[in-house]
Design a protein around this motif. Sequence first.
Motif, short mmCIF file in Angstrom:
data_model
loop_
_atom_site.label_atom_id
_atom_site.label_comp_id
_atom_site.label_asym_id
_atom_site.label_seq_id
_atom_site.Cartn_x
_atom_site.Cartn_y
_atom_site.Cartn_z
N VAL A 41 30.49 -10.11 -22.94
CA VAL A 41 31.44 -9.20 -23.57
C VAL A 41 30.86 -7.80 -23.61
CG1 VAL A 41 32.66 -8.67 -25.73
CG2 VAL A 41 32.39 -11.05 -25.01
N THR A 42 31.62 -6.83 -23.12
CA THR A 42 31.18 -5.45 -23.26
C THR A 42 31.59 -5.01 -24.65
OG1 THR A 42 33.22 -4.75 -22.20
CG2 THR A 42 31.26 -4.83 -20.82
N PHE A 43 30.60 -4.87 -25.53
CA PHE A 43 30.86 -4.62 -26.94
C PHE A 43 31.45 -3.23 -27.15
CE2 PHE A 43 29.73 -3.21 -31.17
CZ PHE A 43 30.19 -4.27 -31.93
N LYS A 44 32.49 -3.17 -27.97
CA LYS A 44 33.12 -1.91 -28.33
C LYS A 44 33.19 -1.82 -29.85
CE LYS A 44 35.61 -1.01 -24.11
NZ LYS A 44 34.53 -1.43 -23.33
N GLN A 45 32.49 -0.83 -30.42
CA GLN A 45 32.38 -0.68 -31.87
C GLN A 45 33.74 -0.49 -32.54
OE1 GLN A 45 29.57 -0.92 -33.82
NE2 GLN A 45 30.89 -0.71 -35.59
#
Length: 107
Positions: A41-45
């Motif tokens: 998963v490309t983490f997005k805040q």
Amino acid sequence: DPFITMGYYEMIKAAILADKSRKGTSSVAIKKYIEATYPAVTFKQHLLRTALKSAVASGKLSQDKQSYKLSAAEKKPPKAPKKKVVKKKAPKKKAPKKKAAPKKGPS
């Protein structure tokens, strides 16, 4: 990969369950858990923040200062959906129709 289809709320829930802290889990700890556990998963805040806000608003999470806990309803294991048993109905025998009684005319 099964984790890609997982929403942020499911990942948050897994992080809180894994943490087992009595005081709740901070968003920083949740972020670290997601990044370590779900590398695909490309983490997005901003998505994490939005998921936390909506979960608190809907009552799925409770917020205590900067920590998040699962609500009492979310801690319970999900109930298994009851399987509907399809009973085969015996063919009903049609009752013979009664003939309508002849109407009596005015006497």
